[in-house]
Design a protein around this motif. Sequence first.
Motif, PDB file in Angstrom:
ATOM      1  N   ARG A  21      18.027 -29.325  86.245  1.00 37.82           N
ATOM      2  CA  ARG A  21      18.692 -29.696  85.037  1.00 37.82           C
ATOM      3  C   ARG A  21      20.010 -29.039  84.923  1.00 37.82           C
ATOM      4  NH1 ARG A  21      14.662 -28.309  82.658  1.00 37.82           N
ATOM      5  NH2 ARG A  21      15.170 -26.451  81.287  1.00 37.82           N
ATOM      6  N   ARG A  22      20.034 -27.712  85.313  1.00 36.48           N
ATOM      7  CA  ARG A  22      21.405 -26.879  85.231  1.00 36.48           C
ATOM      8  C   ARG A  22      22.445 -27.352  85.708  1.00 36.48           C
ATOM      9  NH1 ARG A  22      20.745 -21.301  87.647  1.00 36.48           N
ATOM     10  NH2 ARG A  22      20.921 -22.465  89.537  1.00 36.48           N
ATOM     11  N   TYR A  77      23.639 -30.423  84.697  1.00 38.77           N
ATOM     12  CA  TYR A  77      24.482 -30.220  83.155  1.00 38.77           C
ATOM     13  C   TYR A  77      25.663 -29.750  83.652  1.00 38.77           C
ATOM     14  CZ  TYR A  77      24.751 -28.972  78.363  1.00 38.77           C
ATOM     15  OH  TYR A  77      25.204 -28.912  77.161  1.00 38.77           O
ATOM     16  N   GLY A  79      24.922 -29.331  73.109  1.00 40.34           N
ATOM     17  CA  GLY A  79      23.845 -28.676  73.813  1.00 40.34           C
ATOM     18  C   GLY A  79      22.622 -29.023  72.861  1.00 40.34           C
ATOM     19  N   SER A 112      19.216 -27.020  77.161  1.00 40.35           N
ATOM     20  CA  SER A 112      20.260 -26.348  77.806  1.00 40.35           C
ATOM     21  C   SER A 112      20.653 -25.067  77.246  1.00 40.35           C
ATOM     22  CB  SER A 112      21.439 -27.219  77.839  1.00 40.35           C
ATOM     23  OG  SER A 112      22.059 -27.423  76.499  1.00 40.35           O
TER      24      SER A 112
END
Lengths: 391, 391
Positions: free
Chosen positions: B209-210, B213, B240, B244
């Motif tokens: 995810r990070r 993103y 965000g 996040s």
Amino acid sequence: MPSFNQFLKNTIEQTPLDPIVLDKPIEIGELPTPALTIDLEIFERNLENMQSYLDSCNLGLRSHGKMHKCPIIAKKQIEHGALGICTATVSEAEMMVRAGIEDILITSPIATTDKIARVIEMGLVTDKLHLVVDDVGNATALNIAARDAGIILSVYIDLDPPMGRTGVEQGAPALALGQHLTDECNNLSLDGLQIYIGSCMHIHGFEKRRDRYARMMALTASTREMFLQAGIDVPVVSGGGTGSYNMESDIGVLTEVQAGSYVFMDVEYREIGGEKTELFSDFEPSLHVLVTAISKPQKKLITVDAGYKSFASDTVKPQFKDIEGVDFNWGGDEHGIILLNNPSVEIRLGDKLPIVTPHCDPTVNLYDYYFPHRDGVVSEIWPIAARGKSQ
Amino acid sequence: MPSFNQFLKNTIEQTPLDPIVLDKPIEIGELPTPALTIDLEIFERNLENMQSYLDSCNLGLRSHGKMHKCPIIAKKQIEHGALGICTATVSEAEMMVRAGIEDILITSPIATTDKIARVIEMGLVTDKLHLVVDDVGNATALNIAARDAGIILSVYIDLDPPMGRTGVEQGAPALALGQHLTDECNNLSLDGLQIYIGSCMHIHGFEKRRDRYARMMALTASTREMFLQAGIDVPVVSGGGTGSYNMESDIGVLTEVQAGSYVFMDVEYREIGGEKTELFSDFEPSLHVLVTAISKPQKKLITVDAGYKSFASDTVKPQFKDIEGVDFNWGGDEHGIILLNNPSVEIRLGDKLPIVTPHCDPTVNLYDYYFPHRDGVVSEIWPIAARGKSQ
């Protein structure tokens, strides 16, 4: 500071109920979107067509109020000849009773003492309230409450089609419950059976749907026969829906039909197919969500202001009423992203466009008001008084 | 007979807003189901944890009111240190303004004259109302309306991540809109950028995810750089979410975080995974739907009184809070059918059981009231004042 019971009563009594007549009619295009609109011409035709068809078969219409959640519409159905309505919940029924509707069947079992107390209160107001039971212990609890209140409650035995949702197993277990009711429950009047085969309503293709439905209904015919053999009269058999309304007469089990969606129609029902038509077009969509095109982030996309909070998302997707060659894609809670494959109409920012709802019942449950219109002119607003009354 | 505008105003002004304090507290088990409950201890911990974390990173919290739709909760967030709130719609913002909240960002473009008129009315009440724009024509229309009203409206440019929902393309097209705003729109104050990458929030696995993103946010970093190079200051970058929140400080683009779901949490967010945990457990579920077991049609099944009208159905399924070894299956609009594989707790008819919501935002939108409780005792009720305010 109200008591909790007073708070609950307020949620029924303080909800707007009656049509709000505008001082000056407005055009549909003036509505802030998303807005739930009813085309009155189609709506009235749907009411008439269902009622006259069932009249011609000597079947009663017990229209399902869980779909529209609106006493104004329930009254129109009764004016057209419906013998009464159904509700799915106690609080929907309370709203209908408040509106002066008398003949109400609550189609789901009432299993807790707090709700039993509330149906008893309704039973003191109308003697045409009908409940369903599917469990001996529950029947006993209802009987004690009715006895303590000094009333007789009308009950139907809820039969499992079988589809494993609610209802007692048909055949011997149902008869055992019937005997318990007649023998042990002096304050419950066993007036009928309920059989709702929800799993059949959306089978695609008329013949396939009818064949499967008729096969399943045979079990109810034999269950009813067992009741008659045992000397237990069940004058009413209530069930069916928009997907089976024109099969019931031939099948010959139901005495009243619980159709709801025929009033508004939706994409899901359209797609099941009719007796002679590819689309199920016996009733036409009268309900639309008016949306606005609010953003054009990419060349082949345009975004409208309606997503999961404006359409039910349990089944098929919303469909534009007047535009072909586009696909609706969910864009989250507040947005729909329209893929412009080969649009039959140009969509510009700010355009307001009607969409047929995917599944009418849970879509209606998202809105506080209907905006009924005739030729695009809105002169009054109908509160969806039982919206959110899921208790 | 009201005018249509008066009717619209009434829908805001006549909705209950303040906590309803009960004359006598009740136990959670007395609530008629389905009921939406908040565990206050967990709720308060969630508020504190998010605020203190963002404080420690020097990031602002602009919590998203579209999730809870409740001015009571918005005020608690601001008391905890949030700099303001977001809403997704004009009518949500109107409800927040009515409640006395000043600093509000409406996160979706306002594309029609009727809604522009309504934001202008709000702009006359609070000078901390912020709008987003993603289109030159729309910016021009807003500017004219603000000029005619004699006010300056604060706007953020909405950027498409890209995910094709709303927002202008990043890079040169965004800058061109920025230049139009600074050069041509004297009554609009360009105060920031908005970038919400909804498509990343629910990617399973923290690192995946990070990484995704951060890659997507790089485009916003370079877009902001283009603005600065062109001499256009954009002090705020807003976006965000809960998925996040603990990446934003490292990425270094946002100045304020639009988290919403952290307050209540849901099954969908739990399943994305945390930085060091398999479940995303930085915040705990504080919101539950209390349901009742109402029917036991078959040996391995028990049915509860909550379906599509009581839970959002756009994503994963509801999950029992305290029971393992069971599966929730949709049973239609009003029912959930529980498959009793190997239940860790016996479920009996009439039992009231808490369920974690699948997706909190559209679930909240189905209810009129929260029942907050401390150790199972409810002493006041919070109206969900902006429920259904999708317009």
